[in-house]
Design an enzyme around this catalytic site. Structure first.
Site, short mmCIF file in Angstrom:
data_model
loop_
_atom_site.label_atom_id
_atom_site.label_comp_id
_atom_site.label_asym_id
_atom_site.label_seq_id
_atom_site.Cartn_x
_atom_site.Cartn_y
_atom_site.Cartn_z
N TYR A 116 0.02 1.58 12.92
CA TYR A 116 -0.36 0.49 13.82
C TYR A 116 -1.83 0.17 13.64
O TYR A 116 -2.66 1.07 13.43
CB TYR A 116 -0.10 0.89 15.28
N HIS A 117 -2.16 -1.11 13.72
CA HIS A 117 -3.55 -1.57 13.73
C HIS A 117 -3.76 -2.44 14.96
O HIS A 117 -2.89 -3.22 15.34
CB HIS A 117 -3.87 -2.39 12.49
N SER A 159 -6.17 7.08 9.24
CA SER A 159 -5.08 6.90 8.28
C SER A 159 -5.62 6.32 6.99
O SER A 159 -6.71 5.74 6.95
CB SER A 159 -4.01 5.99 8.87
N CYS A 168 3.41 7.22 10.10
CA CYS A 168 3.38 7.82 8.76
C CYS A 168 4.66 8.59 8.45
O CYS A 168 4.66 9.49 7.59
CB CYS A 168 2.16 8.71 8.59
N ARG A 182 0.84 -1.20 0.00
CA ARG A 182 0.00 0.00 0.00
C ARG A 182 0.87 1.25 0.00
O ARG A 182 2.08 1.20 0.26
CB ARG A 182 -0.90 0.02 1.25
N GLY A 183 0.26 2.38 -0.25
CA GLY A 183 0.97 3.64 -0.14
C GLY A 183 1.17 4.02 1.32
O GLY A 183 0.54 3.46 2.22
N GLY A 184 2.07 4.95 1.57
CA GLY A 184 2.28 5.44 2.93
C GLY A 184 3.41 4.73 3.64
O GLY A 184 4.10 3.88 3.09
#
Length: 211
Positions: A83-84, A144, A175, A77-79
């Site tokens: 954290y999740h 995010s 980020c 993915r981009g970025g």
């Protein structure tokens, strides 16, 4: 920035997956996108993840700043790193962006606008920042955004902090921004459940993306 006038809506299927493993879900998104046809309906997967740090394609050598047992996974993915964990509402958008006539920038804008309206329904005033995708409240990040896009399809999506343990964010440069403060909906409006937030977000997904 204005959304392109040619952007259109398409039917969409919403799926609630519960709390699921990050790598298994990413693999499922890749397989769905690899095997789908132009006629298949788009899907949005609503879920939570077990604790995990994820990095994007822009991630440079920024280590986790404190010893932790939370795994770190590399994604397409981009970025950069985020954290999740449980209590964070995630929506993965598996869209045919060609049929929707959305480019990467207009899709990001549309997702940010959707989150801002979702938060406004809780009487939370939020905004975007130029050059720093996501949504912010008084300078602190609450949502995010990271996508993988091709000329035809996209997947990955958004995460909104609802009612979670924010401490793991302090172990990384979120980020890629030093000292970025994180916030969450429960700190701004009091107790709110993932289930209620998910039900409300579904309405905004349909408003912004479905006929």
């Amino acid at each position: 920035m204005n959304l392109p006038m040619t952007a259109i809506k398409q039917p969409i299927i919403l799926k609630n997956l519960g709390c699921v493993d990050f790598l298994e879900t990413e693999y499922a998104m890749k397989q769905f996108t690899k095997k789908r046809s132009m006629e298949m309906a788009d899907e949005v997967w609503l879920l939570e993840h077990n604790p995990v740090y994820s990095t994007g394609i822009r991630q440079v050598s920024r280590p986790v700043l404190k010893d932790t047992k939370i795994p770190v996974v590399k994604t397409n993915r981009g970025g950069e790193m985020t954290y999740h964990g449980p209590g964070q509402l995630i929506a993965y958008f598996l869209l045919n962006i060609r049929k929707r006539r959305l480019g990467p920038k207009s899709l990001v804008y549309k997702l940010e606008e959707m989150i801002i309206e979702f938060l406004a329904s809780y009487k939370v005033s939020a905004n975007r920042k130029e050059g720093a995708p996501g949504v912010y409240v008084d300078g602190s990040k609450i949502a995010s955004l990271g996508l993988h896009t091709t000329t035809t399809y996209c997947y990955h999506g958004i995460s909104i902090n609802i009612n979670m343990d924010l401490r793991p964010f302090k172990h990384i440069e979120v980020c890629g921004i030093p000292n970025l403060e994180m916030t969450q909906l429960s700190e701004l409006v009091g107790q709110v459940s993932i289930k209620d937030a998910m039900n409300k977000l579904e309405n905004y997904i349909l408003k912004f993306f479905s006929v």
